[in-house]
Design a protein around this motif. Sequence first.
Motif: not given
Ligand code: MG
Length: 267
Positions: A50, A165-166
């Motif tokens: 991240s 992000d995911e």
């Molecule tokens: Mg992360």
Amino acid sequence: MMGATALELIGVKAEYTVGGTSVVPFQNLSLRVMPGAFWSVIGPSGCGKSTLLRLVSDLVAPAAGTVKVFSETAALARQKRDIAFVFQEPTLLPWRTVLENVRLPFEVGQRGSVTTPRFKPEDLLELVGLSKWHHALPQQLSGGMRQRVAIARALVTRPRLLLMDEPFGALDELIRDDLNDELLRIWAETRTTILFVTHSLTEAAYLSERILVMRVGLPEVVLDGLNPGPGTDASRRRESIEFVALIAELRRLMRGNQVEELAAVRD
Ligand code: MG
Ligand code: ADP
């Protein structure tokens, strides 16, 4: 602008200082991502995935090194809205309809100096398969549908670089598979550059042309992924020997005791 890199990191160090203590998730990270590429980033929790996206989008400044987005500073790219984000939580405004949520960045953009033609929200909703849901409220949608809205919203400013992000991390596996196929289709149609963070080795292997494997305290490894591209029979691809072998290799690289092997794979 032919040949310009979409993203270039040279010797980048990430550092947080909290109460006099410094945390360095990674340092000396260098990368070149070409326009239109699809990269995944994998690695254990806390390795700085991240943080990498935050550096690229100018939410965090590098402690050393340089970050260039389409040959400009990350700050300028963000200002020009060349960058868009999709997170694990879609964070839609609950009182706005689907269409109004997708329009939101567009409305904000109208006030700025942005002159590039943007995508039409209606077209994007068709692209993500939600053309019948313009007037629904977020609470009426499933988790997968809400994430499709978040993707449409991210694309409305026609970003040249999409940071994810995911994004499908909270969805169950079959829905995630569907959204992976959908994302490949969206990528093919928009030609946007994608940097995709995931915990899932399968997802990384399925989607990406290149995979960045991050390890805590170790240099990064870049692998060629397996992505014959949209149009290939997806269900067969998941069962191919190359696909299974790539996942096995990723799993080895993620393990903690493979330092020599890591060094051998680096180019
Ligand atoms: Mg992360
Ligand atoms: P990942 O996304 O791979 O799980 P992160 O980029 O979130 O990793 O975090 C990398 C490291 O930086 C972790 O050790 C985390 O605790 C630390 N970190 C992340 N954000 C901050 C912050 N705002 N302040 C201090 N430390 C942080």
